[in-house]
Design a protein around this motif. Sequence first.
Motif, PDB file in Angstrom:
ATOM      1  N   VAL A   1     -47.307  32.766  17.948  1.00 30.71           N
ATOM      2  CA  VAL A   1     -48.058  32.164  16.841  1.00 30.71           C
ATOM      3  C   VAL A   1     -49.560  32.245  17.126  1.00 30.71           C
ATOM      4  N   ALA A   2     -49.958  32.053  18.387  1.00 32.76           N
ATOM      5  CA  ALA A   2     -51.373  32.162  18.752  1.00 32.76           C
ATOM      6  C   ALA A   2     -51.883  33.592  18.566  1.00 32.76           C
ATOM      7  N   ILE A   3     -51.054  34.581  18.913  1.00 33.87           N
ATOM      8  CA  ILE A   3     -51.438  35.986  18.690  1.00 33.87           C
ATOM      9  C   ILE A   3     -51.594  36.238  17.187  1.00 33.87           C
ATOM     10  N   GLY A   4     -50.683  35.657  16.408  1.00 33.37           N
ATOM     11  CA  GLY A   4     -50.790  35.796  14.948  1.00 33.37           C
ATOM     12  C   GLY A   4     -52.081  35.207  14.410  1.00 33.37           C
ATOM     13  N   ILE A   5     -52.506  34.071  14.983  1.00 30.02           N
ATOM     14  CA  ILE A   5     -53.777  33.454  14.579  1.00 30.02           C
ATOM     15  C   ILE A   5     -54.941  34.398  14.890  1.00 30.02           C
ATOM     16  N   SER A   6     -54.891  35.065  16.034  1.00 31.91           N
ATOM     17  CA  SER A   6     -55.939  36.025  16.377  1.00 31.91           C
ATOM     18  C   SER A   6     -56.015  37.130  15.334  1.00 31.91           C
ATOM     19  N   ALA A   7     -54.849  37.631  14.935  1.00 37.08           N
ATOM     20  CA  ALA A   7     -54.810  38.695  13.920  1.00 37.08           C
ATOM     21  C   ALA A   7     -55.367  38.209  12.592  1.00 37.08           C
ATOM     22  N   VAL A   8     -54.996  36.980  12.191  1.00 37.54           N
ATOM     23  CA  VAL A   8     -55.512  36.422  10.935  1.00 37.54           C
ATOM     24  C   VAL A   8     -57.029  36.283  11.004  1.00 37.54           C
ATOM     25  N   GLY A   9     -57.538  35.870  12.173  1.00 37.81           N
ATOM     26  CA  GLY A   9     -58.989  35.722  12.335  1.00 37.81           C
ATOM     27  C   GLY A   9     -59.731  37.021  12.086  1.00 37.81           C
ATOM     28  N   TYR A  10     -59.219  38.109  12.625  1.00 34.20           N
ATOM     29  CA  TYR A  10     -59.882  39.398  12.425  1.00 34.20           C
ATOM     30  C   TYR A  10     -59.623  39.958  11.023  1.00 34.20           C
TER      31      TYR A  10
ATOM     32  N   SER B   1     -60.447  30.714   4.166  1.00 35.51           N
ATOM     33  CA  SER B   1     -61.131  29.824   3.216  1.00 35.51           C
ATOM     34  C   SER B   1     -60.617  28.395   3.289  1.00 35.51           C
ATOM     35  N   THR B   2     -59.315  28.222   3.481  1.00 35.18           N
ATOM     36  CA  THR B   2     -58.708  26.895   3.611  1.00 35.18           C
ATOM     37  C   THR B   2     -57.617  26.934   4.672  1.00 35.18           C
ATOM     38  N   PRO B   3     -57.280  25.791   5.271  1.00 32.63           N
ATOM     39  CA  PRO B   3     -56.186  25.766   6.251  1.00 32.63           C
ATOM     40  C   PRO B   3     -54.864  26.264   5.669  1.00 32.63           C
ATOM     41  N   ILE B   4     -54.598  25.957   4.389  1.00 33.25           N
ATOM     42  CA  ILE B   4     -53.352  26.399   3.755  1.00 33.25           C
ATOM     43  C   ILE B   4     -53.318  27.919   3.640  1.00 33.25           C
ATOM     44  N   ALA B   5     -54.438  28.516   3.255  1.00 36.35           N
ATOM     45  CA  ALA B   5     -54.501  29.974   3.131  1.00 36.35           C
ATOM     46  C   ALA B   5     -54.297  30.636   4.491  1.00 36.35           C
ATOM     47  N   THR B   6     -54.894  30.055   5.520  1.00 39.69           N
ATOM     48  CA  THR B   6     -54.720  30.576   6.888  1.00 39.69           C
ATOM     49  C   THR B   6     -53.257  30.496   7.304  1.00 39.69           C
ATOM     50  N   CYS B   7     -52.621  29.366   7.027  1.00 42.52           N
ATOM     51  CA  CYS B   7     -51.227  29.161   7.416  1.00 42.52           C
ATOM     52  C   CYS B   7     -50.300  30.134   6.687  1.00 42.52           C
ATOM     53  N   ILE B   8     -50.550  30.339   5.397  1.00 38.34           N
ATOM     54  CA  ILE B   8     -49.732  31.283   4.627  1.00 38.34           C
ATOM     55  C   ILE B   8     -49.875  32.701   5.186  1.00 38.34           C
ATOM     56  N   GLY B   9     -51.121  33.084   5.493  1.00 35.77           N
ATOM     57  CA  GLY B   9     -51.360  34.398   6.076  1.00 35.77           C
ATOM     58  C   GLY B   9     -50.673  34.558   7.420  1.00 35.77           C
ATOM     59  N   LEU B  10     -50.718  33.506   8.237  1.00 36.33           N
ATOM     60  CA  LEU B  10     -50.089  33.531   9.553  1.00 36.33           C
ATOM     61  C   LEU B  10     -48.581  33.681   9.435  1.00 36.33           C
ATOM     62  N   ILE B  11     -47.971  32.883   8.572  1.00 36.32           N
ATOM     63  CA  ILE B  11     -46.510  32.946   8.399  1.00 36.32           C
ATOM     64  C   ILE B  11     -46.094  34.319   7.869  1.00 36.32           C
TER      65      ILE B  11
ATOM     66  N   THR C   1     -49.043  22.962  13.635  1.00 40.09           N
ATOM     67  CA  THR C   1     -50.342  23.045  14.315  1.00 40.09           C
ATOM     68  C   THR C   1     -51.477  23.379  13.354  1.00 40.09           C
ATOM     69  N   ILE C   2     -51.234  23.304  12.070  1.00 39.17           N
ATOM     70  CA  ILE C   2     -52.261  23.650  11.083  1.00 39.17           C
ATOM     71  C   ILE C   2     -53.519  22.801  11.325  1.00 39.17           C
ATOM     72  N   SER C   3     -54.670  23.449  11.310  1.00 35.85           N
ATOM     73  CA  SER C   3     -55.935  22.794  11.655  1.00 35.85           C
ATOM     74  C   SER C   3     -57.021  23.218  10.680  1.00 35.85           C
ATOM     75  N   PRO C   4     -58.139  22.469  10.648  1.00 39.46           N
ATOM     76  CA  PRO C   4     -59.225  22.800   9.722  1.00 39.46           C
ATOM     77  C   PRO C   4     -59.801  24.195   9.930  1.00 39.46           C
ATOM     78  N   THR C   5     -59.790  24.686  11.172  1.00 39.24           N
ATOM     79  CA  THR C   5     -60.357  26.004  11.433  1.00 39.24           C
ATOM     80  C   THR C   5     -59.384  26.838  12.255  1.00 39.24           C
ATOM     81  N   LEU C   6     -59.576  28.152  12.196  1.00 39.27           N
ATOM     82  CA  LEU C   6     -58.753  29.069  12.970  1.00 39.27           C
ATOM     83  C   LEU C   6     -58.855  28.789  14.466  1.00 39.27           C
ATOM     84  N   SER C   7     -60.078  28.553  14.939  1.00 40.10           N
ATOM     85  CA  SER C   7     -60.267  28.373  16.381  1.00 40.10           C
ATOM     86  C   SER C   7     -59.593  27.097  16.878  1.00 40.10           C
ATOM     87  N   GLU C   8     -59.575  26.041  16.057  1.00 35.27           N
ATOM     88  CA  GLU C   8     -58.910  24.796  16.468  1.00 35.27           C
ATOM     89  C   GLU C   8     -57.406  24.996  16.556  1.00 35.27           C
TER      90      GLU C   8
END
Length: 446
Positions: free
Chosen positions: A100-109, A119-129, A340-347
């Motif tokens: 999941v952490a590797i997936g977050i890295s991919a979403v960040g880039y 743009s939002t934690p929900i959008a990040t989470c959807i992209g990650l999943i 683990t959804i958080s306000p920012t990707l890095s968190e």
Amino acid sequence: MPEQPKRMTLVQLTLIVAVNMMGSGIIMLPTNMAKVGAISLLSWIVTAVGSMAIAYGFAQAGLFNQRPGGMSAYAEDAYGKPGYFLVFLLYFLSLAIGNVAIGISAVGYLAGFFPVLSSTPIATCIGLIALLWLTTVANFGGPSVTGRIGAITVWGVIIPVAGISIIGWFWFSSETFAQAWNPNGLSLAEGMGSSIALTLWAFLGMESAAQNSAAVENPKRNVPLACLFGTLGAAVIYILSTTVIQGIVPNADLAQSTGPFALAYAQMFNPFIGNIVMALAILACLGSLLGWQFTIAQTGKSAADERMFPAFFSRVNSMGAPVTGMIVLGVVQSLLALMTISPTLSEQFSALVNLAVVTNVIPYIIALSALIMMMKTANIAGTKYRANVAVALVAMLYSTYALYASGHEAVMGGMLVTALTFIIWGFIAPRFATRQREAVEPTTVP
């Protein structure tokens, strides 16, 4: 007489060890370390020493115990089947968290090309999943292509990271670095311990370094040396790359970045080069995630074959992929992404990394502590015994410190997972109980 297969040299094995560690773990670290300041670079020194001790300890254990199972098999030598299961399940879960952490890295880039993803934690989470399920489904075709993809895509991280370690110094500004050194006014000890979990994350995987011992020239000499040199080589590149980037990109910009290496290359050259690096990082993350998704499902299958995991993990399709296990793991990882959804990707990345480190280092401590039993069984004594015990002790003390440095929430999560592991073992233990039982006289209460 048939020709003997050619074995790997010390240099070849050292390169394999370094490349295996230098996956996608590094590419989000500069952002998280920038939140502390450049003083967090001191964590690399502690982690490099601790990681080399861990790598050497596992290299020695791999020479004494070459049974399948790696760390779990090491633990079994001292703790029996309960130790095997505890190490296996914690390590298994750490891989799921790490994915999941590797997936977050991919979403960040990816957010560099598609800003809506951050743009939002929900959008990040959807992209990650979505990424987690994309790489899960891609593995349904079996192992034939997965390994080849990973072997190529890992260079998408290694080339930019190693490249900036060498050429980045031409753009390094001592003034920029000085301003980034300690913006939060931390003490030296606080700075040194501030990013231990994050830096250890970049070294996870070193425990697999001894797996190639059968294919190496003079394994008793070359495997431990390759583990040390490979870990040291990765440490040098990690330290150089994260140091130079602190002197290229202003700390405030780096702390807010979702693609720190791409941002650095954009400042060094131009946005087009930055976009190329961003694309390479995305490919590397996807390749790494693809490989780890298959690896963790295969690990679950092996445990199910040993009757230590639900039987459905053993089911494979016509192409050899454990599809049922992959689907279950996809659901588990999706739940982790939501939890683990958080306000920012890095968190979110930091929370996942801390939890992954906790569930990794507990197996490290258990498996390394079994080295003493292995050496006693093998009648190892004298200087060799004392040297191995000393190194293993450094590795275990460092791992314990890494637990402490991971923070209360991560340690609490790790302890809850450990408690669940013992609960599960209680139901599995009868499968491995011996049928011979000693007769016990009933106790008479006066």
